[in-house]
Design a protein around this motif. Structure first.
Motif, PDB file in Angstrom:
ATOM      1  N   VAL A 143     -14.257  23.154 -19.181  1.00 32.12           N
ATOM      2  CA  VAL A 143     -14.128  23.308 -17.731  1.00 32.12           C
ATOM      3  C   VAL A 143     -15.442  23.855 -17.188  1.00 32.12           C
ATOM      4  O   VAL A 143     -15.870  24.948 -17.569  1.00 32.12           O
ATOM      5  CB  VAL A 143     -12.970  24.252 -17.369  1.00 32.12           C
ATOM      6  N   ALA A 144     -16.092  23.090 -16.320  1.00 29.58           N
ATOM      7  CA  ALA A 144     -17.377  23.491 -15.752  1.00 29.58           C
ATOM      8  C   ALA A 144     -17.219  23.658 -14.243  1.00 29.58           C
ATOM      9  O   ALA A 144     -16.792  22.733 -13.547  1.00 29.58           O
ATOM     10  CB  ALA A 144     -18.446  22.446 -16.054  1.00 29.58           C
ATOM     11  N   SER A 145     -17.558  24.849 -13.763  1.00 31.97           N
ATOM     12  CA  SER A 145     -17.466  25.137 -12.335  1.00 31.97           C
ATOM     13  C   SER A 145     -18.594  26.080 -11.961  1.00 31.97           C
ATOM     14  O   SER A 145     -19.421  26.473 -12.807  1.00 31.97           O
ATOM     15  CB  SER A 145     -16.116  25.781 -12.009  1.00 31.97           C
ATOM     16  N   ALA A 146     -18.631  26.469 -10.704  1.00 36.77           N
ATOM     17  CA  ALA A 146     -19.653  27.416 -10.250  1.00 36.77           C
ATOM     18  C   ALA A 146     -19.529  28.758 -10.958  1.00 36.77           C
ATOM     19  O   ALA A 146     -20.498  29.531 -11.016  1.00 36.77           O
ATOM     20  CB  ALA A 146     -19.552  27.596  -8.742  1.00 36.77           C
ATOM     21  N   ASP A 147     -18.351  29.050 -11.525  1.00 32.54           N
ATOM     22  CA  ASP A 147     -18.137  30.317 -12.238  1.00 32.54           C
ATOM     23  C   ASP A 147     -18.608  30.264 -13.680  1.00 32.54           C
ATOM     24  O   ASP A 147     -18.541  31.269 -14.384  1.00 32.54           O
ATOM     25  CB  ASP A 147     -16.646  30.687 -12.212  1.00 32.54           C
ATOM     26  N   GLY A 148     -19.064  29.104 -14.143  1.00 37.56           N
ATOM     27  CA  GLY A 148     -19.535  28.986 -15.517  1.00 37.56           C
ATOM     28  C   GLY A 148     -18.767  27.932 -16.280  1.00 37.56           C
ATOM     29  O   GLY A 148     -18.058  27.109 -15.712  1.00 37.56           O
ATOM     30  N   VAL A 149     -18.895  27.977 -17.588  1.00 33.47           N
ATOM     31  CA  VAL A 149     -18.255  27.013 -18.480  1.00 33.47           C
ATOM     32  C   VAL A 149     -17.227  27.743 -19.326  1.00 33.47           C
ATOM     33  O   VAL A 149     -17.509  28.796 -19.914  1.00 33.47           O
ATOM     34  CB  VAL A 149     -19.301  26.324 -19.388  1.00 33.47           C
ATOM     35  N   ARG A 150     -16.021  27.160 -19.386  1.00 35.68           N
ATOM     36  CA  ARG A 150     -14.946  27.728 -20.198  1.00 35.68           C
ATOM     37  C   ARG A 150     -14.380  26.644 -21.109  1.00 35.68           C
ATOM     38  O   ARG A 150     -14.533  25.451 -20.836  1.00 35.68           O
ATOM     39  CB  ARG A 150     -13.848  28.293 -19.295  1.00 35.68           C
ATOM     40  N   HIS A 151     -13.710  27.075 -22.177  1.00 39.82           N
ATOM     41  CA  HIS A 151     -13.187  26.154 -23.180  1.00 39.82           C
ATOM     42  C   HIS A 151     -11.690  26.393 -23.357  1.00 39.82           C
ATOM     43  O   HIS A 151     -11.232  27.537 -23.384  1.00 39.82           O
ATOM     44  CB  HIS A 151     -13.909  26.352 -24.510  1.00 39.82           C
ATOM     45  N   ALA A 152     -10.937  25.291 -23.492  1.00 35.52           N
ATOM     46  CA  ALA A 152      -9.492  25.391 -23.643  1.00 35.52           C
ATOM     47  C   ALA A 152      -9.009  24.143 -24.369  1.00 35.52           C
ATOM     48  O   ALA A 152      -9.803  23.281 -24.765  1.00 35.52           O
ATOM     49  CB  ALA A 152      -8.820  25.504 -22.269  1.00 35.52           C
ATOM     50  N   ALA A 153      -7.704  24.057 -24.567  1.00 39.80           N
ATOM     51  CA  ALA A 153      -7.068  22.813 -25.002  1.00 39.80           C
ATOM     52  C   ALA A 153      -6.617  22.059 -23.763  1.00 39.80           C
ATOM     53  O   ALA A 153      -6.331  22.647 -22.717  1.00 39.80           O
ATOM     54  CB  ALA A 153      -5.881  23.112 -25.906  1.00 39.80           C
ATOM     55  N   PHE A 154      -6.521  20.731 -23.874  1.00 38.60           N
ATOM     56  CA  PHE A 154      -6.233  19.946 -22.672  1.00 38.60           C
ATOM     57  C   PHE A 154      -4.893  20.319 -22.049  1.00 38.60           C
ATOM     58  O   PHE A 154      -4.761  20.310 -20.816  1.00 38.60           O
ATOM     59  CB  PHE A 154      -6.257  18.447 -22.981  1.00 38.60           C
ATOM     60  N   HIS A 155      -3.896  20.655 -22.865  1.00 37.44           N
ATOM     61  CA  HIS A 155      -2.586  20.966 -22.283  1.00 37.44           C
ATOM     62  C   HIS A 155      -2.623  22.230 -21.426  1.00 37.44           C
ATOM     63  O   HIS A 155      -1.654  22.523 -20.713  1.00 37.44           O
ATOM     64  CB  HIS A 155      -1.512  21.073 -23.372  1.00 37.44           C
ATOM     65  N   GLN A 156      -3.738  22.965 -21.441  1.00 37.10           N
ATOM     66  CA  GLN A 156      -3.896  24.141 -20.589  1.00 37.10           C
ATOM     67  C   GLN A 156      -4.593  23.819 -19.269  1.00 37.10           C
ATOM     68  O   GLN A 156      -4.946  24.733 -18.521  1.00 37.10           O
ATOM     69  CB  GLN A 156      -4.712  25.201 -21.334  1.00 37.10           C
ATOM     70  N   ILE A 157      -4.751  22.550 -18.932  1.00 39.85           N
ATOM     71  CA  ILE A 157      -5.505  22.180 -17.734  1.00 39.85           C
ATOM     72  C   ILE A 157      -4.930  22.813 -16.477  1.00 39.85           C
ATOM     73  O   ILE A 157      -5.656  23.152 -15.540  1.00 39.85           O
ATOM     74  CB  ILE A 157      -5.586  20.641 -17.603  1.00 39.85           C
ATOM     75  N   GLY A 158      -3.619  23.008 -16.445  1.00 37.55           N
ATOM     76  CA  GLY A 158      -2.995  23.624 -15.275  1.00 37.55           C
ATOM     77  C   GLY A 158      -3.489  25.029 -14.993  1.00 37.55           C
ATOM     78  O   GLY A 158      -3.416  25.501 -13.846  1.00 37.55           O
ATOM     79  N   ASP A 159      -3.999  25.738 -16.003  1.00 37.33           N
ATOM     80  CA  ASP A 159      -4.515  27.086 -15.799  1.00 37.33           C
ATOM     81  C   ASP A 159      -5.727  27.093 -14.875  1.00 37.33           C
ATOM     82  O   ASP A 159      -6.074  28.148 -14.325  1.00 37.33           O
ATOM     83  CB  ASP A 159      -4.925  27.710 -17.144  1.00 37.33           C
ATOM     84  N   PHE A 160      -6.376  25.954 -14.715  1.00 35.34           N
ATOM     85  CA  PHE A 160      -7.608  25.891 -13.943  1.00 35.34           C
ATOM     86  C   PHE A 160      -7.414  25.212 -12.581  1.00 35.34           C
ATOM     87  O   PHE A 160      -8.376  25.017 -11.846  1.00 35.34           O
ATOM     88  CB  PHE A 160      -8.679  25.148 -14.747  1.00 35.34           C
ATOM     89  N   LEU A 161      -6.160  24.870 -12.279  1.00 34.56           N
ATOM     90  CA  LEU A 161      -5.837  24.236 -11.010  1.00 34.56           C
ATOM     91  C   LEU A 161      -4.964  25.169 -10.183  1.00 34.56           C
ATOM     92  O   LEU A 161      -4.556  26.233 -10.640  1.00 34.56           O
ATOM     93  CB  LEU A 161      -5.147  22.892 -11.261  1.00 34.56           C
ATOM     94  N   ALA A 162      -4.673  24.774  -8.954  1.00 38.42           N
ATOM     95  CA  ALA A 162      -3.942  25.644  -8.038  1.00 38.42           C
ATOM     96  C   ALA A 162      -2.903  24.834  -7.278  1.00 38.42           C
ATOM     97  O   ALA A 162      -3.057  23.609  -7.103  1.00 38.42           O
ATOM     98  CB  ALA A 162      -4.914  26.302  -7.055  1.00 38.42           C
ATOM     99  N   PRO A 163      -1.826  25.492  -6.811  1.00 33.57           N
ATOM    100  CA  PRO A 163      -0.870  24.782  -5.952  1.00 33.57           C
ATOM    101  C   PRO A 163      -1.593  24.163  -4.757  1.00 33.57           C
ATOM    102  O   PRO A 163      -2.470  24.777  -4.153  1.00 33.57           O
ATOM    103  CB  PRO A 163       0.083  25.896  -5.504  1.00 33.57           C
ATOM    104  N   GLY A 164      -1.227  22.926  -4.456  1.00 37.80           N
ATOM    105  CA  GLY A 164      -1.891  22.222  -3.365  1.00 37.80           C
ATOM    106  C   GLY A 164      -3.004  21.300  -3.817  1.00 37.80           C
ATOM    107  O   GLY A 164      -3.474  20.468  -3.031  1.00 37.80           O
ATOM    108  N   ASP A 165      -3.461  21.427  -5.070  1.00 37.38           N
ATOM    109  CA  ASP A 165      -4.429  20.468  -5.593  1.00 37.38           C
ATOM    110  C   ASP A 165      -3.735  19.122  -5.823  1.00 37.38           C
ATOM    111  O   ASP A 165      -2.530  19.056  -6.076  1.00 37.38           O
ATOM    112  CB  ASP A 165      -5.021  20.956  -6.922  1.00 37.38           C
ATOM    113  N   LEU A 166      -4.512  18.054  -5.745  1.00 39.09           N
ATOM    114  CA  LEU A 166      -4.005  16.704  -5.950  1.00 39.09           C
ATOM    115  C   LEU A 166      -4.763  16.052  -7.096  1.00 39.09           C
ATOM    116  O   LEU A 166      -5.998  16.037  -7.103  1.00 39.09           O
ATOM    117  CB  LEU A 166      -4.187  15.869  -4.681  1.00 39.09           C
ATOM    118  N   ILE A 167      -4.022  15.537  -8.068  1.00 32.80           N
ATOM    119  CA  ILE A 167      -4.612  14.771  -9.165  1.00 32.80           C
ATOM    120  C   ILE A 167      -4.277  13.300  -8.939  1.00 32.80           C
ATOM    121  O   ILE A 167      -3.108  12.938  -8.770  1.00 32.80           O
ATOM    122  CB  ILE A 167      -4.083  15.246 -10.528  1.00 32.80           C
TER     123      ILE A 167
END
Length: 339
Positions: A28-52
């Motif tokens: 996960v790369a954002s203005a806050d830096g780079v983080r590492h996770a497993a793909f099934h944790q993708i929801g941890d980096f999103l927010a209510p109201g986001d659209l995929i």
């Protein structure tokens, strides 16, 4: 690091599907830096109201054995044209690294079951890798059922063993038409989708049928058929107005949405064939985040990534992925770009 100029070390090309689809690594790369996770944790980096936004195109068994005179070849069916012709790539039989050269208009490539292709001319003009060809297929149904009966998934040299077509389908696959899998969607599973929905993240579909991806370095993407439904356009615009993020799953979804976006970033229901090329001269207008796999050096997809996320963020992600040994290509690991 120049985003479009890096060397992919040996051993980083994923040679087979992972044991668990959503168990691949996620950078996960954002203005806050780079983080590492497993793909099934993708929801941890999103927010209510986001659209995929996801691609519901299904992968064809688009590779066939053929013969050019007495020489065996492999035919890759890329995309169908409105007049019944197909765009095809003719490659040497076996683990080829490029197309057959010296093809001529009017040549006949024979296929299984008495079928054949009659080559027309290079398509689009200005290159000699892809050709317009007229299929000659006995019986009803045309190329689609013929491919289903006789074809196999397109496979490149970094995948040493044949894989079943199911390995090249995403959980979203509904509409057959892609020569190659819209692979950014491959790590999604029912578990992952359910988790996203319960977190208040919305999903919406588009269709873009991918052509063959074996472009020469620096070659632009080929024209591709797409459809953005009215409801998806409405959801994209409502999400942007509410301050949510519009996250495209893959370069295919990005290309479709941006092909339907006006200069102000509003998306409209649209269908047809897009030849849009995203990059420094045409940044993204509607897409504000991207789920993607890892692309080869020189691939046109890299310019699209920078059109969404900017070259500094994409470069940082690729540097980290190379350093950490992330896996490349359709069975590899994933990246979430949140500029």
């Amino acid at each position: 690091m120049k985003t479009l100029d890096f060397v992919l070390p040996e051993g980083l090309e994923a040679a087979a599907p992972p044991p668990v689809r959503d168990g691949v690594r996620l950078l996960v790369a954002s203005a806050d830096g780079v983080r590492h996770a497993a793909f099934h944790q993708i929801g941890d980096f999103l927010a209510p109201g986001d659209l995929i936004v996801v691609n519901t195109s299904a992968t064809l068994a688009a590779a066939l054995d053929g013969r050019r005179a007495d020489t065996p070849v492999e035919v890759h069916f890329s995309s169908g044209l409105d007049d019944g012709d197909w765009v095809v790539e003719i490659r040497p039989s076996g683990a080829a690294t490029g197309p057959v050269t010296g093809l001529c208009p009017g040549e006949v490539i024979t296929l299984d079951a008495g079928a054949a292709l009659v080559l027309g001319r290079p398509w689009p003009a200005g290159q000699d890798r892809l050709w317009r060809a007229r299929p000659r297929i006995e019986g009803n149904g045309g190329p689609y059922p013929f491919l289903a009966r006789h074809g196999r998934p397109i496979r490149y040299a970094y995948v040493p063993r044949p894989r079943p077509l199911a390995d090249y389908q995403t959980v979203f696959a509904r509409v057959p038409g892609s020569a190659e899998m819209p692979s950014a969607g491959r790590p999604f599973t029912d578990r992952t989708v359910t988790d996203l929905i319960t977190r208040g993240v919305t999903l919406a579909p588009i269709v873009l049928h991918t052509g063959v991806s074996s472009q020469e370095p620096g070659e632009p993407p080929q024209p591709e058929r797409f459809r953005v439904p009215e409801e998806t356009a409405r959801l994209v615009n409502a999400t942007r107005r509410a301050g949510g993020r519009v996250i495209a799953v893959g370069t295919t979804v990005t290309r479709a949405l941006e092909s339907a976006a006006d200069p102000g970033g509003s998306v409209h229901a649209r269908h047809g064939v897009t030849d849009l090329v995203l990059g420094p001269d045409r940044p993204a207008r509607s897409v504000t985040g991207l789920v993607t796999g890892w692309h080869a050096p020189g691939a046109s997809h890299l310019a699209l990534l920078t059109a969404v996320a900017g070259e500094p963020l994409v470069g940082r992600a690729y540097e980290e992925a190379l350093d950490r040994g992330y896996q490349w290509h359709e069975f590899g690991d994933s990246c979430l770009l949140l500029p």
